[in-house]
Write an enzyme that holds these catalytic residues in place. Sequence first.
Site, PDB file in Angstrom:
ATOM      1  N   LYS A  13       0.820  -1.213   0.000  1.00 11.59           N
ATOM      2  CA  LYS A  13       0.000   0.000   0.000  1.00 11.59           C
ATOM      3  C   LYS A  13       0.855   1.265   0.000  1.00 11.59           C
ATOM      4  O   LYS A  13       0.642   2.164  -0.801  1.00 11.59           O
ATOM      5  CB  LYS A  13      -0.931   0.016   1.238  1.00 11.59           C
ATOM      6  CG  LYS A  13      -1.845  -1.200   1.342  1.00 11.59           C
ATOM      7  CD  LYS A  13      -2.793  -1.102   2.528  1.00 11.59           C
ATOM      8  CE  LYS A  13      -2.116  -1.163   3.888  1.00 11.59           C
ATOM      9  NZ  LYS A  13      -1.549  -2.488   4.247  1.00 11.59           N
ATOM     10  N   ARG A  89      -9.290   0.530   9.492  1.00 14.23           N
ATOM     11  CA  ARG A  89      -8.731  -0.777   9.822  1.00 14.23           C
ATOM     12  C   ARG A  89      -9.694  -1.608  10.649  1.00 14.23           C
ATOM     13  O   ARG A  89      -9.405  -2.762  10.957  1.00 14.23           O
ATOM     14  CB  ARG A  89      -7.464  -0.556  10.628  1.00 14.23           C
ATOM     15  CG  ARG A  89      -6.203  -1.107  10.020  1.00 14.23           C
ATOM     16  CD  ARG A  89      -5.114  -0.876  11.038  1.00 14.23           C
ATOM     17  NE  ARG A  89      -3.852  -1.432  10.687  1.00 14.23           N
ATOM     18  CZ  ARG A  89      -2.937  -0.847   9.937  1.00 14.23           C
ATOM     19  NH1 ARG A  89      -3.190   0.321   9.394  1.00 14.23           N
ATOM     20  NH2 ARG A  89      -1.784  -1.431   9.729  1.00 14.23           N
ATOM     21  N   ARG A 128      12.003  -5.178   4.337  1.00 19.65           N
ATOM     22  CA  ARG A 128      11.651  -3.774   4.153  1.00 19.65           C
ATOM     23  C   ARG A 128      12.580  -2.838   4.920  1.00 19.65           C
ATOM     24  O   ARG A 128      12.948  -3.097   6.057  1.00 19.65           O
ATOM     25  CB  ARG A 128      10.211  -3.564   4.634  1.00 19.65           C
ATOM     26  CG  ARG A 128       9.797  -2.101   4.667  1.00 19.65           C
ATOM     27  CD  ARG A 128       8.319  -1.929   4.620  1.00 19.65           C
ATOM     28  NE  ARG A 128       7.633  -2.265   5.854  1.00 19.65           N
ATOM     29  CZ  ARG A 128       6.313  -2.192   6.005  1.00 19.65           C
ATOM     30  NH1 ARG A 128       5.549  -1.819   5.000  1.00 19.65           N
ATOM     31  NH2 ARG A 128       5.752  -2.514   7.138  1.00 19.65           N
ATOM     32  N   ARG A 161      11.818  -1.007  10.524  1.00 20.46           N
ATOM     33  CA  ARG A 161      10.781  -0.702  11.511  1.00 20.46           C
ATOM     34  C   ARG A 161      10.812  -1.738  12.633  1.00 20.46           C
ATOM     35  O   ARG A 161      10.975  -2.919  12.384  1.00 20.46           O
ATOM     36  CB  ARG A 161       9.408  -0.712  10.831  1.00 20.46           C
ATOM     37  CG  ARG A 161       9.054   0.623  10.202  1.00 20.46           C
ATOM     38  CD  ARG A 161       7.847   0.531   9.321  1.00 20.46           C
ATOM     39  NE  ARG A 161       6.704  -0.139   9.950  1.00 20.46           N
ATOM     40  CZ  ARG A 161       5.507  -0.249   9.392  1.00 20.46           C
ATOM     41  NH1 ARG A 161       5.299   0.272   8.206  1.00 20.46           N
ATOM     42  NH2 ARG A 161       4.534  -0.877  10.004  1.00 20.46           N
ATOM     43  N   ARG A 172       0.385  -8.810  13.606  1.00 19.58           N
ATOM     44  CA  ARG A 172      -0.284  -7.877  12.696  1.00 19.58           C
ATOM     45  C   ARG A 172      -1.162  -8.636  11.713  1.00 19.58           C
ATOM     46  O   ARG A 172      -2.239  -8.167  11.343  1.00 19.58           O
ATOM     47  CB  ARG A 172       0.752  -7.023  11.965  1.00 19.58           C
ATOM     48  CG  ARG A 172       1.334  -5.929  12.877  1.00 19.58           C
ATOM     49  CD  ARG A 172       2.695  -5.471  12.438  1.00 19.58           C
ATOM     50  NE  ARG A 172       2.707  -4.828  11.139  1.00 19.58           N
ATOM     51  CZ  ARG A 172       3.791  -4.745  10.377  1.00 19.58           C
ATOM     52  NH1 ARG A 172       4.928  -5.291  10.762  1.00 19.58           N
ATOM     53  NH2 ARG A 172       3.724  -4.133   9.220  1.00 19.58           N
TER      54      ARG A 172
HETATM   55  P1  ADP Z   1       1.311  -2.031   7.945  1.00 19.72           P
HETATM   56  O1  ADP Z   1       0.254  -1.748   6.928  1.00 19.72           O
HETATM   57  O2  ADP Z   1       2.641  -2.354   7.361  1.00 19.72           O
HETATM   58  O3  ADP Z   1       0.893  -3.051   8.970  1.00 19.72           O
HETATM   59  P2  ADP Z   1       1.077   0.701   9.099  1.00 19.72           P
HETATM   60  O4  ADP Z   1       2.256   1.573   8.909  1.00 19.72           O
HETATM   61  O5  ADP Z   1      -0.144   0.974   8.313  1.00 19.72           O
HETATM   62  O6  ADP Z   1       1.608  -0.784   8.859  1.00 19.72           O
HETATM   63  O7  ADP Z   1       0.668   0.681  10.647  1.00 19.72           O
HETATM   64  C1  ADP Z   1       1.607   0.395  11.660  1.00 19.72           C
HETATM   65  C2  ADP Z   1       0.912   0.293  12.995  1.00 19.72           C
HETATM   66  O8  ADP Z   1       0.270   1.544  13.313  1.00 19.72           O
HETATM   67  C3  ADP Z   1      -0.191  -0.738  13.099  1.00 19.72           C
HETATM   68  O9  ADP Z   1       0.298  -2.032  13.370  1.00 19.72           O
HETATM   69  C4  ADP Z   1      -1.041  -0.172  14.252  1.00 19.72           C
HETATM   70  O10 ADP Z   1      -0.444  -0.424  15.496  1.00 19.72           O
HETATM   71  C5  ADP Z   1      -0.962   1.327  14.000  1.00 19.72           C
HETATM   72  N1  ADP Z   1      -2.074   1.813  13.140  1.00 19.72           N
HETATM   73  C6  ADP Z   1      -1.960   2.387  11.921  1.00 19.72           C
HETATM   74  N2  ADP Z   1      -3.155   2.706  11.413  1.00 19.72           N
HETATM   75  C7  ADP Z   1      -4.082   2.333  12.330  1.00 19.72           C
HETATM   76  C8  ADP Z   1      -5.498   2.361  12.386  1.00 19.72           C
HETATM   77  N3  ADP Z   1      -6.231   2.854  11.368  1.00 19.72           N
HETATM   78  N4  ADP Z   1      -6.105   1.872  13.493  1.00 19.72           N
HETATM   79  C9  ADP Z   1      -5.401   1.364  14.515  1.00 19.72           C
HETATM   80  N5  ADP Z   1      -4.064   1.286  14.529  1.00 19.72           N
HETATM   81  C10 ADP Z   1      -3.382   1.763  13.442  1.00 19.72           C
END
Ligand code: ADP
Length: 222
Positions: A13, A89, A128, A161, A172
């Site tokens: 994404k 999410r 990554r 990360r 996750r």
């Molecule tokens: P990825 O898509 O690689 O899992 P992101 O960078 O989108 O990672 O998100 C990293 C972390 O940030 C998530 O694992 C969560 O802890 C938090 N996070 C991000 N967006 C949300 C959301 N919309 N709701 C709840 N937690 C979020």
Amino acid sequence: MKIVLLGPPGAGKGTLAGLLKSSLGVFHVSTGDILREEMKADSPLGQETKNYVEKGQLVPDELVTRLVKNKLSDHQLLDKGYLLDGFPRTKAQAEELDKILAEINQPIDFALYMEATLPMILRRLTGRRVCKNCGAVFHLTNRPSKKEGICDVCNGALYQRSDDNEETIRNRMDVYLKNTKPIVDYYETQGKLKKVDGDKESEELQESLMQILDETESNNHH
Ligand code: ADP
Ligand code: ZN
């Protein structure tokens, strides 16, 4: 163009959004990036959310929804269009987003579902590397930077990360399947779902998306 990007962690994404941001001139709104910024700045919000992010758990709906609502009040962003990455999410977040967008009468065009297989996800996430400075995404073998450890875009330092380790990745994925996957049906029911193959490389995905945009465009004119 207002698009929600859906898909498991590692579906690409962020990488796709990075490519489209420059080619289409749209904004990339990543809740993950925003949270990492807050954590880096050690702000109150960063302190409050750090624990969740590092364990691979979801930050409470109310906190992220507030962040997004705030972003979506920016007129420049609404005019140019945006890619929403990492939000919604949960079903509650999806409903809240619909509410916010209904209030300003600016619905999304569609949700783009990037479906990826588990082996691909693991390979992507463990390799990554991200720029500390500008957030650009690289991969040790699939998308290496020109100079090792250095960002091609801004010369910033690349880092891994802290949530890109196998244990947190598994968390996750569980969280994704349980909380986020159901949103795919939510958008499907609304007739707003478009699907692409997230196992493909970002350049190819970019082409698929361009095609989808052409089709939506011509449908709108008929
Ligand atoms: P990825 O898509 O690689 O899992 P992101 O960078 O989108 O990672 O998100 C990293 C972390 O940030 C998530 O694992 C969560 O802890 C938090 N996070 C991000 N967006 C949300 C959301 N919309 N709701 C709840 N937690 C979020
Ligand atoms: Zn950079």
